[in-house]
Design a protein around this motif. Structure first.
Motif, PDB file in Angstrom:
ATOM      1  N   ARG A  23     -26.753 -74.850 104.857  1.00  0.00           N
ATOM      2  CA  ARG A  23     -26.035 -73.807 104.117  1.00  0.00           C
ATOM      3  C   ARG A  23     -27.006 -73.047 103.213  1.00  0.00           C
ATOM      4  O   ARG A  23     -28.127 -73.478 102.997  1.00  0.00           O
ATOM      5  CB  ARG A  23     -24.879 -74.381 103.313  1.00  0.00           C
ATOM      6  N   ARG A  27     -28.921 -66.756 101.530  1.00  0.00           N
ATOM      7  CA  ARG A  27     -29.281 -66.576 100.111  1.00  0.00           C
ATOM      8  C   ARG A  27     -30.739 -66.942  99.885  1.00  0.00           C
ATOM      9  O   ARG A  27     -31.464 -66.282  99.138  1.00  0.00           O
ATOM     10  CB  ARG A  27     -28.409 -67.487  99.229  1.00  0.00           C
ATOM     11  N   TRP A  61     -27.999 -77.442  99.012  1.00  0.00           N
ATOM     12  CA  TRP A  61     -26.793 -77.009  98.307  1.00  0.00           C
ATOM     13  C   TRP A  61     -27.080 -76.607  96.859  1.00  0.00           C
ATOM     14  O   TRP A  61     -26.202 -76.114  96.155  1.00  0.00           O
ATOM     15  CB  TRP A  61     -25.714 -78.099  98.323  1.00  0.00           C
ATOM     16  N   GLY A  63     -28.320 -74.708  93.644  1.00  0.00           N
ATOM     17  CA  GLY A  63     -28.605 -73.336  93.235  1.00  0.00           C
ATOM     18  C   GLY A  63     -30.025 -73.143  92.734  1.00  0.00           C
ATOM     19  O   GLY A  63     -30.661 -72.119  93.018  1.00  0.00           O
ATOM     20  N   VAL A 156     -11.928 -73.834  82.577  1.00  0.00           N
ATOM     21  CA  VAL A 156     -11.593 -72.548  83.210  1.00  0.00           C
ATOM     22  C   VAL A 156     -10.324 -72.624  84.043  1.00  0.00           C
ATOM     23  O   VAL A 156      -9.747 -71.593  84.381  1.00  0.00           O
ATOM     24  CB  VAL A 156     -12.755 -72.019  84.084  1.00  0.00           C
ATOM     25  N   ASP A 157      -9.874 -73.829  84.375  1.00  0.00           N
ATOM     26  CA  ASP A 157      -8.662 -73.922  85.204  1.00  0.00           C
ATOM     27  C   ASP A 157      -7.419 -73.478  84.437  1.00  0.00           C
ATOM     28  O   ASP A 157      -6.366 -73.296  85.023  1.00  0.00           O
ATOM     29  CB  ASP A 157      -8.506 -75.330  85.798  1.00  0.00           C
ATOM     30  N   ARG A 164      -9.946 -65.573  85.797  1.00  0.00           N
ATOM     31  CA  ARG A 164     -11.015 -66.519  86.192  1.00  0.00           C
ATOM     32  C   ARG A 164     -11.970 -65.844  87.173  1.00  0.00           C
ATOM     33  O   ARG A 164     -13.186 -66.020  87.100  1.00  0.00           O
ATOM     34  CB  ARG A 164     -10.389 -67.757  86.816  1.00  0.00           C
ATOM     35  N   LEU A 167     -14.210 -63.566  85.266  1.00  0.00           N
ATOM     36  CA  LEU A 167     -15.246 -64.336  84.554  1.00  0.00           C
ATOM     37  C   LEU A 167     -16.334 -64.799  85.526  1.00  0.00           C
ATOM     38  O   LEU A 167     -17.535 -64.698  85.243  1.00  0.00           O
ATOM     39  CB  LEU A 167     -14.603 -65.548  83.858  1.00  0.00           C
ATOM     40  N   GLN A 168     -15.891 -65.266  86.680  1.00  0.00           N
ATOM     41  CA  GLN A 168     -16.851 -65.734  87.693  1.00  0.00           C
ATOM     42  C   GLN A 168     -17.799 -64.598  88.099  1.00  0.00           C
ATOM     43  O   GLN A 168     -19.014 -64.787  88.189  1.00  0.00           O
ATOM     44  CB  GLN A 168     -16.089 -66.243  88.907  1.00  0.00           C
ATOM     45  N   LEU A 171     -20.273 -63.892  85.296  1.00  0.00           N
ATOM     46  CA  LEU A 171     -21.328 -64.913  85.193  1.00  0.00           C
ATOM     47  C   LEU A 171     -22.340 -64.766  86.336  1.00  0.00           C
ATOM     48  O   LEU A 171     -23.546 -64.946  86.148  1.00  0.00           O
ATOM     49  CB  LEU A 171     -20.710 -66.320  85.199  1.00  0.00           C
ATOM     50  N   ARG A 175     -26.518 -63.966  86.204  1.00  0.00           N
ATOM     51  CA  ARG A 175     -27.550 -64.681  86.971  1.00  0.00           C
ATOM     52  C   ARG A 175     -28.400 -63.701  87.781  1.00  0.00           C
ATOM     53  O   ARG A 175     -29.617 -63.800  87.820  1.00  0.00           O
ATOM     54  CB  ARG A 175     -26.912 -65.691  87.937  1.00  0.00           C
TER      55      ARG A 175
END
Lengths: 199, 84
Positions: A23, A27, A61, A63, A156-157, A164, A167-168, A171, A175
């Protein structure tokens, strides 16, 4: 267990790691493509008095691996003084235990520099502290500018799904915007490490 | 079975590769509670997060409690919530 030639040869090359990714391959390739190597970094590594082995602990996986390993990969292509072998963290926990972040966290990537006789010269873990600090500062600004995001410490839930999502996105933008700074900081730290081990 | 079904939310750090733990917990809760849960929501997040809430009450936070939750702790919170 010490790292010796037999163990070293169980690592995979940078290209083999890329080919074997299950995966984040796109990226990773994208990050690799946009790395801008600082000429001073290239010069520092090219002029090392000896060839260095760089043992890397990584997983596809993670980041920070996706962000930072391409920098080393690009550098190793430019500087033949670097011989890189990658070990999957979860299959090499004995190695991971030797280079824990702050003595307790299994943070990756870990880059361990060895001489040709497998004497450790130095190591680097995860990401520069300056990058963590900048991200935290930018995150704080986002929450200050958007009361609808609530407290930065609240789960955040509890946010409505649309908020949400906003916000994601905010953020992720932070980055992205910090990538040039982060890449420069990684190179600065690796350069300092190389300068120290070259003495 | 007593009480109304409850909703479980699992927020996990996707950047950290916490999918296996999130999926293992989801599976365990699905098998144990079945239709006594109204939903299990999985929320991919960042920053080393692993938070489990039951009907809006946080019952585990990696930051607060350390590590991943023991499934029996989550089960106990769900049982309390549904009155089982």
């Amino acid at each position: 267990m010490a790292v010796d030639r037999a163990r070293w040869e169980k690592g995979v090359t940078y290209d083999a790691f890329k080919a074997g990714m299950t995966r984040n391959q796109e990226r990773f390739a994208e990050n690799e493509g946009r790395v801008v190597l600082d000429p001073e970094t290239v010069r520092t590594f090219k002029s090392l008095p000896q060839r260095l082995r760089v043992l890397v602990l990584a997983e596809d996986w993670c980041g920070d691996v996706i962000a930072n390993l391409p920098i080393l990969g690009r550098l190793a292509k430019e500087a033949p003084t670097l011989d890189v072998r990658i070990f999957y963290r979860d299959q090499n926990l004995d190695l991971m235990e030797r280079w824990l972040n702050q003595g307790k966290y299994q943070s990756i990537p870990v880059l361990v520099f060895f001489d040709q006789d497998f004497r450790e010269l130095g190591h680097w873990i995860e990401r520069p502290a300056s990058v963590t600090q900048r991200r935290a500062a930018e995150r704080k600004k986002i929450f200050a500018a958007h009361p609808e995001f609530g407290s930065p410490d609240a789960p955040v839930d509890q946010l409505p799904e649309d908020v949400r999502g906003q916000l994601q996105a905010a953020l992720q933008k932070v980055r992205e915007d910090l990538v040039p700074f982060a890449n420069a900081e990684v190179q600065r730290e690796l350069r300092e490490l190389a300068t120290a081990v070259a003495v | 079975m007593t009480g109304r079904p409850v909703k479980v939310k699992i927020t996990y750090c996707a950047e950290c590769g916490y999918e296996p733990q999130a999926l293992a917990l989801t599976k365990a809760l699905m098998y144990e509670f079945g239709a006594r849960l109204s939903a299990i929501e999985l929320i991919p997040w960042e920053s080393g997060t692993f938070v489990v809430s039951v009907d809006g009450d946080m019952v585990h936070s990696m930051k607060r409690d350390g590590g991943f939750p023991e499934p029996h702790v989550i089960s106990a919170a769900i049982r309390k919530s549904i009155g089982a």
